[in-house]
Design a protein around this motif. Sequence first.
Motif, PDB file in Angstrom:
ATOM      1  N   GLU A 104       8.996  11.055  -0.082  1.00  0.00           N
ATOM      2  CA  GLU A 104       8.039  10.969  -1.183  1.00  0.00           C
ATOM      3  C   GLU A 104       6.837  10.077  -0.912  1.00  0.00           C
ATOM      4  O   GLU A 104       5.803  10.218  -1.566  1.00  0.00           O
ATOM      5  N   GLU A 105       6.966   9.126   0.009  1.00  0.00           N
ATOM      6  CA  GLU A 105       5.890   8.168   0.206  1.00  0.00           C
ATOM      7  C   GLU A 105       6.032   7.423   1.523  1.00  0.00           C
ATOM      8  O   GLU A 105       7.082   7.410   2.153  1.00  0.00           O
ATOM      9  N   VAL A 138       0.854  -1.185   0.000  1.00  0.00           N
ATOM     10  CA  VAL A 138       0.000   0.000   0.000  1.00  0.00           C
ATOM     11  C   VAL A 138       0.888   1.233   0.000  1.00  0.00           C
ATOM     12  O   VAL A 138       1.831   1.324   0.784  1.00  0.00           O
ATOM     13  N   LYS A 139       0.570   2.174  -0.875  1.00  0.00           N
ATOM     14  CA  LYS A 139       1.300   3.435  -0.932  1.00  0.00           C
ATOM     15  C   LYS A 139       0.424   4.547  -0.368  1.00  0.00           C
ATOM     16  O   LYS A 139      -0.725   4.709  -0.778  1.00  0.00           O
ATOM     17  N   LEU A 140       0.991   5.288   0.581  1.00  0.00           N
ATOM     18  CA  LEU A 140       0.320   6.432   1.176  1.00  0.00           C
ATOM     19  C   LEU A 140       1.199   7.664   1.018  1.00  0.00           C
ATOM     20  O   LEU A 140       2.385   7.556   0.689  1.00  0.00           O
ATOM     21  N   LYS A 141       0.635   8.821   1.306  1.00  0.00           N
ATOM     22  CA  LYS A 141       1.420  10.047   1.303  1.00  0.00           C
ATOM     23  C   LYS A 141       2.373  10.015   2.499  1.00  0.00           C
ATOM     24  O   LYS A 141       2.044   9.424   3.540  1.00  0.00           O
ATOM     25  N   PRO A 142       3.538  10.637   2.391  1.00  0.00           N
ATOM     26  CA  PRO A 142       4.532  10.534   3.456  1.00  0.00           C
ATOM     27  C   PRO A 142       4.080  11.080   4.809  1.00  0.00           C
ATOM     28  O   PRO A 142       4.592  10.654   5.842  1.00  0.00           O
ATOM     29  N   ASN A 143       3.109  11.970   4.814  1.00  0.00           N
ATOM     30  CA  ASN A 143       2.658  12.554   6.083  1.00  0.00           C
ATOM     31  C   ASN A 143       1.468  11.812   6.702  1.00  0.00           C
ATOM     32  O   ASN A 143       0.980  12.198   7.760  1.00  0.00           O
ATOM     33  N   GLU A 144       0.994  10.744   6.052  1.00  0.00           N
ATOM     34  CA  GLU A 144      -0.137   9.996   6.597  1.00  0.00           C
ATOM     35  C   GLU A 144       0.321   9.139   7.777  1.00  0.00           C
ATOM     36  O   GLU A 144       1.484   8.763   7.895  1.00  0.00           O
ATOM     37  N   ILE A 145      -0.629   8.811   8.636  1.00  0.00           N
ATOM     38  CA  ILE A 145      -0.350   8.017   9.828  1.00  0.00           C
ATOM     39  C   ILE A 145      -0.600   6.541   9.520  1.00  0.00           C
ATOM     40  O   ILE A 145      -1.598   6.190   8.886  1.00  0.00           O
ATOM     41  N   LEU A 202      -7.071   2.502   3.655  1.00  0.00           N
ATOM     42  CA  LEU A 202      -7.604   3.323   2.575  1.00  0.00           C
ATOM     43  C   LEU A 202      -6.465   3.947   1.772  1.00  0.00           C
ATOM     44  O   LEU A 202      -5.647   4.689   2.308  1.00  0.00           O
ATOM     45  N   SER A 203      -6.432   3.596   0.481  1.00  0.00           N
ATOM     46  CA  SER A 203      -5.421   4.132  -0.425  1.00  0.00           C
ATOM     47  C   SER A 203      -5.893   3.912  -1.852  1.00  0.00           C
ATOM     48  O   SER A 203      -6.568   2.920  -2.150  1.00  0.00           O
ATOM     49  N   ASN A 204      -5.497   4.805  -2.734  1.00  0.00           N
ATOM     50  CA  ASN A 204      -5.793   4.644  -4.152  1.00  0.00           C
ATOM     51  C   ASN A 204      -4.726   3.816  -4.861  1.00  0.00           C
ATOM     52  O   ASN A 204      -4.891   3.453  -6.024  1.00  0.00           O
ATOM     53  N   VAL A 205      -3.613   3.550  -4.168  1.00  0.00           N
ATOM     54  CA  VAL A 205      -2.502   2.822  -4.785  1.00  0.00           C
ATOM     55  C   VAL A 205      -2.222   1.574  -3.950  1.00  0.00           C
ATOM     56  O   VAL A 205      -1.620   1.656  -2.872  1.00  0.00           O
ATOM     57  N   VAL A 206      -2.667   0.431  -4.465  1.00  0.00           N
ATOM     58  CA  VAL A 206      -2.489  -0.846  -3.774  1.00  0.00           C
ATOM     59  C   VAL A 206      -2.097  -1.904  -4.795  1.00  0.00           C
ATOM     60  O   VAL A 206      -2.705  -2.020  -5.851  1.00  0.00           O
ATOM     61  N   GLU A 207      -1.078  -2.668  -4.478  1.00  0.00           N
ATOM     62  CA  GLU A 207      -0.676  -3.834  -5.275  1.00  0.00           C
ATOM     63  C   GLU A 207      -0.907  -5.053  -4.409  1.00  0.00           C
ATOM     64  O   GLU A 207      -0.259  -5.209  -3.370  1.00  0.00           O
ATOM     65  N   SER A 253       5.701  -4.584   7.022  1.00  0.00           N
ATOM     66  CA  SER A 253       6.887  -3.769   6.792  1.00  0.00           C
ATOM     67  C   SER A 253       6.432  -2.357   6.470  1.00  0.00           C
ATOM     68  O   SER A 253       5.477  -2.167   5.708  1.00  0.00           O
ATOM     69  N   ILE A 254       7.116  -1.397   7.049  1.00  0.00           N
ATOM     70  CA  ILE A 254       6.794   0.003   6.826  1.00  0.00           C
ATOM     71  C   ILE A 254       8.069   0.712   6.390  1.00  0.00           C
ATOM     72  O   ILE A 254       9.100   0.600   7.057  1.00  0.00           O
ATOM     73  N   THR A 255       7.980   1.436   5.283  1.00  0.00           N
ATOM     74  CA  THR A 255       9.107   2.236   4.800  1.00  0.00           C
ATOM     75  C   THR A 255       8.595   3.633   4.499  1.00  0.00           C
ATOM     76  O   THR A 255       7.612   3.789   3.779  1.00  0.00           O
ATOM     77  N   LYS A 256       9.283   4.627   5.051  1.00  0.00           N
ATOM     78  CA  LYS A 256       8.875   6.012   4.838  1.00  0.00           C
ATOM     79  C   LYS A 256      10.039   6.792   4.244  1.00  0.00           C
ATOM     80  O   LYS A 256      11.173   6.657   4.687  1.00  0.00           O
ATOM     81  N   THR A 257       9.730   7.571   3.210  1.00  0.00           N
ATOM     82  CA  THR A 257      10.702   8.490   2.627  1.00  0.00           C
ATOM     83  C   THR A 257      10.032   9.860   2.538  1.00  0.00           C
ATOM     84  O   THR A 257       8.881  10.017   2.941  1.00  0.00           O
TER      85      THR A 257
END
Length: 123
Positions: A38-39, A13-20, A51-56, A32-36
């Motif tokens: 950008e994402e 799941v891809k979220l915005k970098p500022n999301e919780i 909830l996300s619009n980008v899910v693989e 696994s959680i990775t934050k940069t």
Amino acid sequence: MELKILDNKLKVVKLKPNEIVPEIVYKQEFYSITKTDEELSIVVNEDVNILSNVVEDNWKAIKIVGTLDFALIGILSKISTILAQAEISIYALSTYNTDYILVKDDKLEKAIKVLEKNEYKFI
């Protein structure tokens, strides 16, 4: 080298970098959680609702069994090369102890066959 297929079916799941990160993620056995800047990317069981619009979805994890020493070189590279030559896309995760290679569920059997052909053993 021994490999193990994890039982879980996973999604990325891809979220915005500022999301919780949703609290439910922390209650899972595997995530696994990775934050940069950008994402925010989360790998978690498919049945966890985020909830996300980008899910693989439809990923299965192959775990390299045992603790890998940081002095070991090329383990992930060798596996990813074998799978790339078989036209199998991967999503790689690394922890302090070991590596996980995620492959799409519909490519798992092919991945197992090509890795076994290259002397990897599944337990």
